[in-house]
Scaffold this active site. Structure first.
Site, mmCIF file in Angstrom:
data_model
loop_
_atom_site.group_PDB
_atom_site.id
_atom_site.type_symbol
_atom_site.label_atom_id
_atom_site.label_comp_id
_atom_site.label_asym_id
_atom_site.label_seq_id
_atom_site.Cartn_x
_atom_site.Cartn_y
_atom_site.Cartn_z
ATOM 1 N N ASN A 8 0.785 -1.004 0.031
ATOM 2 C CA ASN A 8 -0.034 0.038 0.078
ATOM 3 C C ASN A 8 1.052 1.127 0.080
ATOM 4 O OD1 ASN A 8 -1.819 1.862 0.415
ATOM 5 N ND2 ASN A 8 -2.249 1.520 2.771
ATOM 6 N N SER A 39 3.116 -2.248 10.253
ATOM 7 C CA SER A 39 4.458 -2.498 10.426
ATOM 8 C C SER A 39 5.057 -3.659 10.121
ATOM 9 C CB SER A 39 5.012 -1.895 11.915
ATOM 10 O OG SER A 39 4.462 -0.476 12.375
ATOM 11 N N GLU A 75 -5.843 -4.765 10.258
ATOM 12 C CA GLU A 75 -4.794 -3.648 10.393
ATOM 13 C C GLU A 75 -5.059 -3.053 11.733
ATOM 14 O OE1 GLU A 75 -2.573 -2.557 6.629
ATOM 15 O OE2 GLU A 75 -4.390 -1.238 6.867
ATOM 16 N N HIS A 109 -9.715 1.293 4.354
ATOM 17 C CA HIS A 109 -8.554 1.775 5.289
ATOM 18 C C HIS A 109 -8.796 2.669 6.556
ATOM 19 C CE1 HIS A 109 -4.430 2.765 6.229
ATOM 20 N NE2 HIS A 109 -3.886 1.495 5.580
ATOM 21 N N GLY A 119 2.226 2.215 10.617
ATOM 22 C CA GLY A 119 3.242 3.262 10.677
ATOM 23 C C GLY A 119 3.848 3.555 12.003
ATOM 24 N N GLU A 157 -7.097 5.156 7.561
ATOM 25 C CA GLU A 157 -6.653 6.441 7.392
ATOM 26 C C GLU A 157 -7.908 7.024 6.579
ATOM 27 O OE1 GLU A 157 -2.970 5.598 5.484
ATOM 28 O OE2 GLU A 157 -2.067 5.108 7.412
ATOM 29 N N LYS A 206 0.100 4.354 -0.172
ATOM 30 C CA LYS A 206 -0.449 5.469 0.318
ATOM 31 C C LYS A 206 -0.280 6.658 -0.527
ATOM 32 C CE LYS A 206 -0.216 3.298 4.766
ATOM 33 N NZ LYS A 206 -0.188 3.471 6.309
HETATM 34 P P1 PGA Z 1 2.812 0.399 7.351
HETATM 35 O O1 PGA Z 1 1.279 0.539 6.848
HETATM 36 O O2 PGA Z 1 3.360 -1.080 7.053
HETATM 37 O O3 PGA Z 1 3.498 1.291 7.012
HETATM 38 O O4 PGA Z 1 2.343 0.198 9.137
HETATM 39 C C1 PGA Z 1 0.308 -0.524 6.716
HETATM 40 C C2 PGA Z 1 -0.999 -0.050 6.347
HETATM 41 O O5 PGA Z 1 -1.641 1.047 6.488
HETATM 42 O O6 PGA Z 1 -1.651 -0.582 5.188
#
Ligand code: PGA
Length: 252
Positions: A9, A213, A167, A95, A173, A97, A11
């Site tokens: 992903n 992560s 998630e 997601h 993140g 976000e 983003k």
């Molecule tokens: P990350 O994000 O691996 O940077 O923690 C995962 C995601 O939001 O899909």
């Protein structure tokens, strides 16, 4: 046997040029990798470029979000038919976000999921609890609610393509990955809830990815869990070498 999916992903990172450069470096590294499905989720301006760049390879490309309607006065939105028309195969839905910054609700995720299935897109529905909910002992309640809402009115016969991504918001993140046990426990809850809504056969065939992560160092122990069927990788998917190491994880 559920074939694992390793997905990146991206983003809001990478211009079309940077996206195509990634693909040019990445494809030769994984051209003979057939064990897992590999999917990239670039930003909307890069999507058609990435679709073109991965054509004929073992990598697929998907959108990070979409609207549930085919067309209309919705500034800034992209529809399922538009995605299908550029040969986009996958779409991320709900997601955290998007839920947080674009105010996507459980109902919208449900409408989007139905639209994706109708248009032959593979939906990757994201669910996960906040740190506050986990600390209050509400992880199971949150996951069951999100899955039940997302699957409301979805038929087992039409949901073969369904993919879920667990998630936990506190792991996205932040560098603090869920432990393999925490992740396995959550995935088992999700699979039970899918069984309650779509039946046990569909629950057994549905891929549930872990995200939050994921790094080359922790991929193998996560993938060794019985209910973890792949990874949704954010930060660590931006570099072709790092993402390749995740794709090629080796279990003991
Ligand atoms: P990350 O994000 O691996 O940077 O923690 C995962 C995601 O939001 O899909």
């Amino acid at each position: 046997m559920r074939k694992r999916i390793i997905a990146g992903n991206w983003k809001m990172y990478k211009t079309p040029r940077e996206s195509v450069d990634f693909v040019a470096k990445f494809l030769p590294m994984i051209h003979d990798h057939t064990r897992d499905e590999i999917v990239l989720f670039p930003t909307s301006t890069s999507l058609s470029h990435v679709i073109e760049a991965v054509k004929g390879s073992n990598v697929r490309a998907g959108a990070q979000t979409m609207h549930w309607l085919n067309e209309g006065p919705y500034t800034g939105q992209t529809s399922p038919t538009m995605l299908a028309s550029i040969h986009c195969t996958h779409v991320l839905l709900g997601h955290s976000e998007r839920r947080m910054y674009a105010h996507e609700t459980d109902d919208m995720v449900n409408w989007k999921l139905k639209a994706a299935l109708l248009h032959g897109l593979t939906p990757v529905v994201c669910v996960g609890e906040s740190l506050e909910k986990r600390q209050s002992g509400l992880t199971e309640a949150v996951l069951r609610w999100q899955i039940a809402c997302a699957l409301n009115g979805v038929e087992p016969e039409s949901s073969a393509a369904l993919v879920i991504a667990y998630e936990p918001i506190w792991a996205i993140g932040t560098g603090s990955t869920a432990t393999p046990n925490q992740a396995q426990e959550a995935h088992a809850i999700i699979r039970r809830e899918i069984a309650a809504t779509l039946g046990s056969a569909r629950a057994e065939s549905t891929r549930i990815l872990y995200g939050g992560s994921v790094k080359p160092e922790n991929t193998a122990t996560l993938m060794a869990q019985p209910d973890i069927d792949g990874a949704l990788v954010g930060g660590a998917s931006l570099d072709p070498d790092t993402f390749c190491r995740i794709v090629k994880y080796q279990t003991a």
